[in-house]
Motif scaffolding. Structure first.
Motif, short mmCIF file in Angstrom:
data_model
loop_
_atom_site.label_atom_id
_atom_site.label_comp_id
_atom_site.label_asym_id
_atom_site.label_seq_id
_atom_site.Cartn_x
_atom_site.Cartn_y
_atom_site.Cartn_z
N CYS A 70 -3.29 46.50 -19.19
CA CYS A 70 -2.75 45.43 -18.34
C CYS A 70 -1.28 45.68 -18.01
CB CYS A 70 -2.92 44.08 -19.01
SG CYS A 70 -4.65 43.62 -19.28
N ALA A 71 -0.49 46.09 -19.01
CA ALA A 71 0.93 46.37 -18.76
C ALA A 71 1.09 47.54 -17.80
CB ALA A 71 1.64 46.67 -20.08
N ARG A 104 2.66 47.40 -13.55
CA ARG A 104 3.77 48.24 -13.07
C ARG A 104 3.39 49.13 -11.89
NH1 ARG A 104 4.95 49.20 -18.22
NH2 ARG A 104 4.38 51.40 -18.04
N PHE A 105 2.12 49.18 -11.54
CA PHE A 105 1.74 49.93 -10.34
C PHE A 105 2.43 49.36 -9.10
CE2 PHE A 105 -2.61 51.24 -12.27
CZ PHE A 105 -2.01 52.33 -12.90
N ALA A 106 2.78 48.07 -9.15
CA ALA A 106 3.48 47.45 -8.02
C ALA A 106 4.84 48.09 -7.78
CB ALA A 106 3.63 45.95 -8.27
N GLU A 107 5.41 48.70 -8.80
CA GLU A 107 6.72 49.34 -8.70
C GLU A 107 6.61 50.85 -8.46
OE1 GLU A 107 8.26 48.42 -12.50
OE2 GLU A 107 8.07 46.24 -12.24
N GLN A 145 -3.81 36.37 -18.01
CA GLN A 145 -3.01 35.15 -17.85
C GLN A 145 -1.58 35.44 -17.46
OE1 GLN A 145 -4.66 32.19 -17.98
NE2 GLN A 145 -2.81 31.40 -17.03
N ARG A 146 -1.03 36.55 -17.94
CA ARG A 146 0.34 36.88 -17.55
C ARG A 146 0.44 37.17 -16.06
NH1 ARG A 146 -0.32 39.77 -22.48
NH2 ARG A 146 0.92 38.88 -24.18
#
Length: 364
Positions: free
Chosen positions: A300-301, A305-308, A239-240
């Motif tokens: 999930c966290a 952060r893989f996007a960064e 959901q986040r």
């Protein structure tokens, strides 16, 4: 379509599609993961949803389309339209409802389900009702049971989606016993534990965070694309992630007003990073490619952060960008699906009640 068949398809990449029809809901449940309520108005454009579902073809479609919200049954005509269009090319439709319509008896009628809703539900293949301590403050358990009987008589398979505060929750034990007695063991029930997301983020404790004890396993939750409340299509149902804007680039697959199912499915299946997230899990991907220290965190966290971390995506392209990566992704997903619904619920739901996903006496 029975609940176990639906759940067992969950780890298979591209086998399903989750669609949130609206964030609005007449109920105000304290644990709502989407923070839905009567005042919420966010929803995808219905014309965009119809166009997107209209892009399904017999050769390229999800096996299952799950309609949820908020409360999808506030939009019975849209439910019927989407289910009918999907069914015409072979996609089966499931609906998850909070059962607001069963809260009060209807005048001059012994029925619980309004005729307009019942007509819409004749178009779907599976109907699941949410029931837990928070729902029961607004909709009586007996009314939910009665409505499920009416809906089952109308045609679709039915099930219950139950949430409790953990394996030792006495309310949960009482409810499961009551369901078993009321339906003579024939009601499949998916049991989950409350997570600290949505409205529950303000009160649910740390012990309820994360997807479960087996956090190093492959991530089945990245297997089905998700249509969010603004029409964006995400690779993940967390959901986040669904609510986060801008969405993490590696988890954004498109938008219902610009892209068709074929495009979204291809972006999901052809992404090397998503292949590895599904086949190995975010923690394993971080361990192999990440630049961060392996501090204790939820998968999930770590995934968000893989996007960064462009190096992670670059390395994933080397190892999973070809035919071998595609084969690994499909093989792991099919293998996990073949293990059955009970095995999947043990990881993502309540392990203590995982067998409830099957009717009593069914093969485990």
């Amino acid at each position: 379509m029975e609940l176990a068949a639906l759940v067992s398809r969950r780890p298979v990449p591209g086998a399903g599609l989750l669609v949130t029809l609206t964030r609005r809901c007449p109920l105000r449940c304290a644990h709502c993961s989407t923070a839905s309520g009567p005042e919420a108005r966010e929803r995808p454009d219905p014309a965009g949803l119809r166009r997107f579902v209209g892009s399904f073809t017999p050769a390229d479609r999800p096996d299952v389309m799950m309609l949820t919200g908020g409360e999808p049954m506030l939009l019975p005509r849209l439910v019927a339209d989407l289910a009918t269009a999907a069914g015409a090319v072979g996609t089966r439709t499931a609906v998850l409802s909070g059962m607001f319509f069963a809260a009060r008896p209807r005048a001059r009628s012994s029925a619980v389900v309004p005729p307009a809703l019942l007509r819409a539900l004749r178009s779907v293949d599976h109907f699941s009702a949410s029931l837990d301590a928070h729902h029961e403050r607004e909709v009586a358990r007996s009314a939910v049971f009665r409505a499920l009987r009416e809906i089952r008589e109308a045609g679709p398979a039915v099930s219950l989606h139950v949430t409790g505060e953990g394996p030792d929750d006495p309310y949960l034990a009482d409810l499961i016993r009551d369901i078993d007695w009321e339906f003579d063991g024939t009601m499949p029930t998916l049991v989950n534990e409350i997570r600290a997301v949505g409205r529950a983020a303000t009160w649910a404790g740390p012990a309820r965070r994360g997807p479960g004890p087996d956090q190093g396993l492959p991530c089945a939750m990245a297997a089905w694309p998700v249509v969010a409340f603004d029409g964006s299509v995400l690779a993940c149902c967390n959901q986040r992630v669904v609510d986060r804007r801008p969405a993490p680039a590696h988890l954004l697959l498109g938008h219902v007003e610009r892209d068709g199912w074929g495009t979204v499915r291809a972006r999901s299946l052809e992404s090397p990073l998503l292949r590895l997230i599904r086949a190995a899990g975010p923690l394993q991907v971080r361990e192999r490619y990440g630049t961060e220290a392996g501090q204790p965190e939820s998968p999930c966290a770590v995934c968000v952060r893989f996007a960064e971390q462009p190096r992670v995506a670059q390395r994933a392209r080397v190892d999973a960008g070809g035919a071998a990566g595609a084969l690994l992704d499909v093989t792991v997903g099919r293998d996990r699906g073949a293990r059955g619904a009970v095995a999947l619920v043990r990881q993502y739901g309540s392990a203590a009640y995982a067998s409830s996903v099957l009717p009593r006496g069914a093969a485990r």
